[in-house]
Design an enzyme around this catalytic site. Structure first.
Site, short mmCIF file in Angstrom:
data_model
loop_
_atom_site.label_atom_id
_atom_site.label_comp_id
_atom_site.label_asym_id
_atom_site.label_seq_id
_atom_site.Cartn_x
_atom_site.Cartn_y
_atom_site.Cartn_z
N ASP A 167 -3.20 -17.85 1.87
CA ASP A 167 -4.36 -18.22 0.99
C ASP A 167 -4.82 -19.75 1.95
OD1 ASP A 167 -2.20 -19.83 1.41
OD2 ASP A 167 -2.30 -20.57 -0.82
N LYS B 129 3.31 -15.09 2.44
CA LYS B 129 3.34 -15.90 1.58
C LYS B 129 4.71 -16.77 0.94
CE LYS B 129 0.94 -18.03 -2.20
NZ LYS B 129 -0.21 -18.73 -1.67
N TYR C 147 0.76 -1.59 -0.44
CA TYR C 147 0.10 0.11 -0.06
C TYR C 147 0.80 1.56 0.03
CZ TYR C 147 -4.03 -2.67 0.83
OH TYR C 147 -5.14 -3.93 0.91
N ASP D 112 -5.60 -6.67 5.87
CA ASP D 112 -6.94 -5.53 5.61
C ASP D 112 -7.59 -6.55 4.91
OD1 ASP D 112 -8.50 -3.72 4.32
OD2 ASP D 112 -6.89 -3.21 2.43
N ASP E 242 -11.11 -8.59 7.65
CA ASP E 242 -12.54 -8.03 7.04
C ASP E 242 -13.35 -9.59 7.70
OD1 ASP E 242 -12.25 -5.42 6.95
OD2 ASP E 242 -13.52 -5.24 4.76
#
Ligand code: NAD
Length: 378
Positions: free
Chosen positions: A224, A192, A143, A248, A252
């Protein structure tokens, strides 16, 4: 008995409605425990754009720094969707995080027993409870990396660069290890590392740091798999440490497992005690102005503000207990009400929480209900 200064940014959409209720709760905490809270209202996001032509007024960061903490509603909405990326309300969120050095985002996802029916996952998968904390790095990674557009081999292309320094990984990992020490001492670092160099570096640094926290059980999980495990068996998690973008997305996902976005608070912390507190949800333009938004995530964010920035643990406990007592009493806004059951509006929910805030249990007016919940006898 303290005096505390809080910068308040209601923002857009439902922001002003939910923040108003959180301030009433803080005022009730002030009356109950003998503290005084003063508020400085600031504009940011679309509301600031409409008033002064920019979503991030220049004095936002310096004014916030003059305060003990910041309480934020939410920013953004379709009204400002025509603005370019750099001008958009959501960009102001990145700027305030960067400007205030808010590198550690704490997002607890707690399933309130009274809301277990709202959980979209079968009870046998959730287990007795779900109580996890996501520690998300907030001012680095993709980001904040280099990004742009350029001519590539097959025409125009766009790029965003993921980058992490050792210092950035160490300081967020320290927050996660220390949070784990105050909880069930179980830390899962999500990355990852089978694909990304930054993740391999992240994993190496976090593993090295684990030597300093022998009581904490550290494991690593690919993102994942973590996304899958969150819906498969969320109760296996205590503290999750992860990067900006993975955090992020996973936070959620975790929030939906608890039943509603309207329930989840967050804290974004800088070094020292300064922090910015906001609900995990957005500005909910679809329900703005209707007086039906759930203010509990913002009220619980105010509780985190009391705990993390002001060191007022008993006061924060009183707010958390009041929220639990409200839910146990069956009071619901429409987002958490069962189909066909009655619901209350934003202001009535705020009032219900205020009515249940009481001094610590040693006070004769309060008695233990069950779990953490307390209720006022008077
Ligand atoms: P959203 O979180 O605003 O809303 C998603 C859904 O959840 C909507 O149906 C909404 O009505 C509902 N909802 C959210 N909060 C609720 C609450 N307190 N009570 C009851 N229902 C609630 O997400 P979105 O619709 O994707 O985004 C709307 C705007 O908010 C966008 O401009 C987005 O960029 C912005 N946004 C801001 C923040 C922030 O300020 N930190 C975070 C996320 C999204």
């Amino acid at each position: 008995m303290g005096t505390y200064r809080i910068a308040v940014i209601p923002g857009d959409g439902i922001g002003s409605e939910i923040v108003a209720e959180a301030l009433k709760v803080l005022d009730k905490v002030g009356q109950t425990f003998g503290h005084s809270f003063t508020y400085t209202q600031l504009l940011m996001g679309g509301a600031a754009y409409d008033a002064v032509g920019t979503c991030f007024p220049e004095d936002t960061v310096p004014v916030c720094r003059e305060h003990d903490a910041v309480l934020l509603g939410a920013v953004g909405g379709p009204r400002w969707d025509h603005l370019s990326g750099a001008e958009r309300p959501e960009k102001a969120l990145l700027k305030i995080r960067e400007g205030l050095g808010l590198y550690a985002n704490l997002r607890p996802a707690l399933m309130h027993r009274a809301l277990s029916a709202a959980c979209p996952i079968k009870q046998e998968h959730v287990g007795d409870s779900m109580d996890l904390l996501i520690v998300r790095e907030l001012t680095g990674g993709i980001y904040f990396g280099e990004h742009g557009w350029r001519e590539g081999r097959y025409g125009q292309e766009a790029y965003d660069v993921e980058r992490y320094s050792e210092m950035e990984i160490r300081r967020i990992a320290k927050v996660a290890f220390e949070a784990a020490m105050t909880r069930r001492k179980n830390l899962v670092s999500v990355d990852k590392a089978n694909v990304l160099e930054t993740s391999r570096f992240w994993r190496r640094v976090v593993t090295e740091m684990s030597a300093g926290y022998p009581e904490v059980t550290l494991s690593h999980m690919y993102v994942d798999n973590a996304a899958m495990q969150l819906v498969h068996r969320p109760s296996q998690f205590d503290v999750i440490l992860t990067s900006n973008m993975f955090g992020d997305i996973l936070s959620d996902e975790a929030s939906m497992i608890t039943g509603s976005l309207g329930m989840l608070p967050s804290a974004s912390l800088a070094d020292g005690s300064f922090g910015l507190y906001e609900p995990s949800h957005g500005s909910a333009p679809d329900i703005a102005g209707k007086g039906i938004a759930n203010p509990l995530a913002t009220i619980l964010s105010a509780s985190m503000l009391l705990r993390y920035s002001l060191g007022l643990n008993a006061e924060a406990d009183a707010v958390d207990a009041a929220v639990t007592a409200v839910l146990d009493a069956g009071i619901r806004t429409c987002d958490i009400a069962e189909p066909g059951k009655p619901s209350v509006g934003t202001a009535d929910m705020g009032k219900a929480v205020c009515e249940r805030i009481c001094p610590p249990p040693s006070d004769t007016k309060c008695a233990s209900l069950h779990g953490e919940a307390r209720f006022c006898l008077a």
